[in-house]
Design an enzyme around this catalytic site. Sequence first.
Site, short mmCIF file in Angstrom:
data_model
loop_
_atom_site.label_atom_id
_atom_site.label_comp_id
_atom_site.label_asym_id
_atom_site.label_seq_id
_atom_site.Cartn_x
_atom_site.Cartn_y
_atom_site.Cartn_z
N HIS A 133 0.81 -1.23 0.00
CA HIS A 133 0.00 0.00 0.00
C HIS A 133 0.84 1.28 0.00
CE1 HIS A 133 1.02 -0.15 4.25
NE2 HIS A 133 0.57 1.09 4.38
N MET B 209 3.45 3.17 -5.27
CA MET B 209 2.62 3.99 -6.17
C MET B 209 1.33 3.26 -6.52
SD MET B 209 3.56 5.48 -9.95
CE MET B 209 3.79 3.87 -10.70
N VAL B 210 1.41 1.98 -6.90
CA VAL B 210 0.21 1.25 -7.30
C VAL B 210 -0.66 0.97 -6.08
CG1 VAL B 210 -0.65 -0.91 -8.29
CG2 VAL B 210 1.32 0.25 -9.32
N SER C 195 3.50 -7.38 -15.19
CA SER C 195 4.01 -6.23 -15.94
C SER C 195 4.09 -6.61 -17.41
CB SER C 195 5.41 -5.88 -15.43
OG SER C 195 6.09 -5.11 -16.39
N SER C 196 4.10 -5.60 -18.28
CA SER C 196 4.17 -5.88 -19.72
C SER C 196 5.52 -6.44 -20.12
CB SER C 196 3.91 -4.58 -20.51
OG SER C 196 4.82 -3.57 -20.10
N CYS C 197 6.50 -6.40 -19.19
CA CYS C 197 7.82 -6.94 -19.57
C CYS C 197 7.84 -8.45 -19.57
CB CYS C 197 8.92 -6.38 -18.65
SG CYS C 197 8.90 -7.11 -17.02
N TYR D 180 13.02 -9.84 -13.51
CA TYR D 180 11.70 -9.42 -13.03
C TYR D 180 10.61 -10.14 -13.84
CZ TYR D 180 7.93 -6.07 -11.85
OH TYR D 180 6.77 -5.46 -11.42
N LYS E 238 7.60 -12.59 -12.46
CA LYS E 238 6.19 -12.26 -12.66
C LYS E 238 5.48 -13.36 -13.48
CE LYS E 238 5.68 -8.59 -10.25
NZ LYS E 238 4.71 -8.59 -9.11
N HIS F 141 11.79 4.65 -13.20
CA HIS F 141 11.39 4.47 -14.60
C HIS F 141 11.56 5.81 -15.34
CE1 HIS F 141 9.27 1.00 -12.74
NE2 HIS F 141 9.60 0.42 -13.87
N LYS G 141 14.47 15.43 -14.14
CA LYS G 141 15.57 16.02 -14.92
C LYS G 141 15.19 17.36 -15.51
CE LYS G 141 18.10 11.81 -16.24
NZ LYS G 141 18.53 10.95 -17.38
N TRP H 292 18.70 8.59 -21.50
CA TRP H 292 19.42 7.34 -21.68
C TRP H 292 19.06 6.74 -23.04
CZ3 TRP H 292 18.21 4.48 -16.39
CH2 TRP H 292 18.83 5.20 -15.36
O1 GFB Z 1 11.11 3.16 -17.91
P1 GFB Z 1 12.37 2.41 -18.14
O2 GFB Z 1 13.44 2.53 -17.10
O3 GFB Z 1 12.05 0.86 -18.24
O4 GFB Z 1 13.02 2.83 -19.56
P2 GFB Z 1 11.52 -0.09 -19.42
C1 GFB Z 1 12.21 3.05 -20.67
C2 GFB Z 1 13.07 3.65 -21.78
O5 GFB Z 1 13.38 5.01 -21.42
C3 GFB Z 1 14.41 2.95 -21.99
C4 GFB Z 1 14.76 5.24 -21.66
O6 GFB Z 1 14.66 2.88 -23.38
C5 GFB Z 1 15.38 3.89 -21.32
O7 GFB Z 1 16.70 3.83 -21.87
N1 GFB Z 1 15.23 6.35 -20.81
C6 GFB Z 1 15.67 7.54 -21.27
C7 GFB Z 1 15.30 6.36 -19.46
N2 GFB Z 1 16.08 8.33 -20.26
C8 GFB Z 1 15.85 7.61 -19.11
C9 GFB Z 1 16.06 7.91 -17.72
O8 GFB Z 1 16.56 8.98 -17.33
N3 GFB Z 1 15.69 6.94 -16.83
C10 GFB Z 1 15.14 5.75 -17.22
N4 GFB Z 1 14.78 4.85 -16.28
N5 GFB Z 1 14.94 5.42 -18.54
C11 GFB Z 1 10.79 -1.51 -17.37
C12 GFB Z 1 11.28 -2.78 -16.68
O9 GFB Z 1 11.44 -1.46 -18.63
O10 GFB Z 1 9.40 -1.56 -17.60
C13 GFB Z 1 10.53 -2.97 -15.39
O11 GFB Z 1 12.67 -2.67 -16.44
C14 GFB Z 1 9.03 -2.92 -15.63
O12 GFB Z 1 10.87 -4.20 -14.83
C15 GFB Z 1 8.65 -1.67 -16.38
O13 GFB Z 1 8.65 -4.03 -16.38
C16 GFB Z 1 7.18 -1.66 -16.69
O14 GFB Z 1 10.17 0.33 -19.84
O15 GFB Z 1 12.55 -0.25 -20.47
#
Ligand code: GFB
Length: 312
Positions: free
Chosen positions: A15, A18-19, A110-112, A139, A143, A182, A190, A205
């Site tokens: 709880h 976030m979700v 998760s969608s992953c 992960y 899941k 995320h 940022k 990134w």
């Molecule tokens: O949201 P994110 O970290 O996870 O990254 P995923 C999504 C995309 O955003 C990637 C880019 O291509 C990252 O390289 N990105 C660009 C960034 N700038 C940034 C930044 O500053 N921070 C982050 N974090 N990303 C997740 C899974 O995958 O999806 C989890 O790792 C979960 O386990 C989640 O399933 C729903 O969407 O790639």
Amino acid sequence: MAYDLEGKRIWVAGHRGMVGGAVVRRLASEPCKVITAGRDVVDLTDQRAVLDWMLDTRPDAIVMAAAKVGGIKANADFPVDFLHQNLMIEANICAAAHAADVGRFLFLGSSCIYPKMAPQPIPEDSLLTGPLEPTNEWYAIAKIAGIKLVQAYRTQYGRDWVSAMPTNLYGPGDNYDLETSHVLPALLRKFHTAKETDAPEVELWGSGTPLREFLHCDDLADALVFLLKTYSEYEHINVGSGVEVTISALAETIADVVGYKAKLTFDASKPDGTPRKLMDSGRLHALGWNNVRPLRDGIADAYQDFLAMNLP
Ligand code: GFB
């Protein structure tokens, strides 16, 4: 088979996340009693503690929003944490829920979980049809095991337990740590920092070309309560918004919401992850739910939450 929430005692596991927080908010308008238990009350990775707490509390239903979660870098950096902790949490809660005769259980994945190159939009039956995205396979495997556990309890014990697969989420209570978060909360922080410091550039990134689907956590919570009341099938069900954007386009929208234009730079040393993961949520829509707010409105709401946190 419908499930009546009237008078039910519903444990929202996780709880404080976030979700979990969104589900607690959404259940406030339902005729049920919400039960919560922080880490100080029960360590979900401790099998004995979970069983003792569950036998003592005996909830009627559980919404499983407790998990070790994080962005692409956190998943790639801490495979043991993401695989082991999530396996422990789901195995402990499922076994204890069965022992305490919990009739209703909504597991969240998760969608992953889907193959890296699954057909887009991704239908539920794409599961286990191809290799996973390496950055978050840990992960994902945890899941997928959770989905299978729920199906095993349905099969062996006739439990009316189900699983839902949300897409990438954001919103109030998100994690804004730039290393473990995320993409959406990371870019909010940022751009906000760039605005505060008058920085000319914001670094993303990867390449900025991957596509991601986003859903506000409060919209997810509404879908989850809908499913808790109405869904009783063996197969997991996708919960997406149907709206996908490139990471670069997301950055432009976030810049607009924050009110700061900056030159985007790209750190190619960071992974792109899967190129796309737009889910087919047609089965959910056919059941009667499709209550998704516009992405920009959701981001504006998330930014207000970020500002309220007064992070340094
Ligand atoms: O949201 P994110 O970290 O996870 O990254 P995923 C999504 C995309 O955003 C990637 C880019 O291509 C990252 O390289 N990105 C660009 C960034 N700038 C940034 C930044 O500053 N921070 C982050 N974090 N990303 C997740 C899974 O995958 O999806 C989890 O790792 C979960 O386990 C989640 O399933 C729903 O969407 O790639």
